[in-house]
Write a protein that holds these residues in place. Structure first.
Motif, short mmCIF file in Angstrom:
data_model
loop_
_atom_site.label_atom_id
_atom_site.label_comp_id
_atom_site.label_asym_id
_atom_site.label_seq_id
_atom_site.Cartn_x
_atom_site.Cartn_y
_atom_site.Cartn_z
N THR A 30 29.60 9.27 46.39
CA THR A 30 29.76 9.34 44.94
C THR A 30 29.34 8.01 44.31
O THR A 30 29.31 6.97 44.97
CB THR A 30 31.21 9.66 44.55
N HIS A 32 29.77 4.82 42.10
CA HIS A 32 30.78 3.91 41.57
C HIS A 32 30.13 2.74 40.84
O HIS A 32 30.65 2.31 39.81
CB HIS A 32 31.68 3.39 42.69
N ILE A 58 31.96 6.56 34.09
CA ILE A 58 31.61 5.35 34.83
C ILE A 58 32.46 4.19 34.29
O ILE A 58 32.61 4.04 33.08
CB ILE A 58 30.10 5.02 34.67
N PHE A 163 23.78 13.31 33.99
CA PHE A 163 25.07 13.75 34.53
C PHE A 163 25.07 15.22 34.93
O PHE A 163 25.79 15.61 35.83
CB PHE A 163 26.20 13.40 33.56
N LEU A 166 23.52 14.94 38.33
CA LEU A 166 24.42 14.26 39.27
C LEU A 166 25.56 15.19 39.72
O LEU A 166 25.99 15.12 40.87
CB LEU A 166 24.98 12.99 38.64
N ARG A 167 26.02 16.04 38.82
CA ARG A 167 27.04 17.02 39.20
C ARG A 167 26.47 18.04 40.19
O ARG A 167 27.13 18.42 41.15
CB ARG A 167 27.58 17.75 37.97
N LYS A 171 27.11 13.91 43.19
CA LYS A 171 27.14 12.45 43.19
C LYS A 171 28.29 11.90 42.35
O LYS A 171 28.58 10.72 42.40
CB LYS A 171 25.82 11.89 42.64
N ILE A 172 28.91 12.76 41.55
CA ILE A 172 30.06 12.32 40.74
C ILE A 172 31.22 13.27 40.93
O ILE A 172 31.08 14.37 41.40
CB ILE A 172 29.73 12.19 39.23
#
Length: 172
Positions: A30, A32, A58, A163, A166-167, A171-172
């Protein structure tokens, strides 16, 4: 003037040779830490983009920023580390410690927030130790893992699309 043109021509030639394809890694880690490279020549809303990233989850202290300017005046002060073509040598290396530190720092996500190719920006993006790189589709396809088709002025669209993917990639 002519020497600057020659320097830019030769460094661009070196950078084009150094650009390698990004490593395609299957990493389910994930995100950070985030690094952002801005081109302040065309985009001035750095703080608004950072606020959008913070609103998406974030941590603000996990975001590091590096700003590129075409020309830096002597008495100009900045909130973020800044570099220009003057910091790039004829052999396509950087002498400025802020740029070296940014390149050597491991980020989970690197956002290449520029949509025009400049040799200094391409070199920093290529040399970065970031795990996952994101940028605009108008930039060389070898630099980024994920490319978003929008312009730099539409930072909200960029963040929303980023995002969304990324979902999808977990990744998040």
């Amino acid at each position: 003037m002519f020497l600057n043109y020659l320097k830019n021509f030769f460094t661009e030639k070196i950078v084009r040779k150094k650009i390698t394809n990004v490593n395609h890694i299957a990493l389910n880690k994930t995100i950070h830490t985030v690094g952002i490279i801005f081109d302040e020549s065309y985009f001035y809303e750095k703080d608004a983009l950072v606020v959008e990233l913070v609103n998406k989850g974030i941590q603000e202290n996990a975001i590091k920023i590096l700003v590129f300017k075409d020309k830096i005046r002597k008495k100009e002060t900045f909130n973020y580390p800044t570099f220009s073509h003057k910091d790039l040598s004829w052999t396509a290396t950087f002498d400025k410690s802020e740029v070296k530190d940014f390149i050597n720092q491991k980020f989970d996500l690197l956002i290449n927030y520029y949509d025009t190719e400049k040799s200094a920006l391409l070199l920093v993006s290529n040399q970065s130790k970031a795990v996952f790189k994101v940028g605009f589709s108008s930039i060389d396809k070898k630099l980024n893992h994920l490319m978003i088709n929008t312009t730099a002025e539409n930072y909200k669209v960029f963040v929303d699309e980023l995002f969304k993917y990324l979902r999808i990639l977990n990744k998040i």
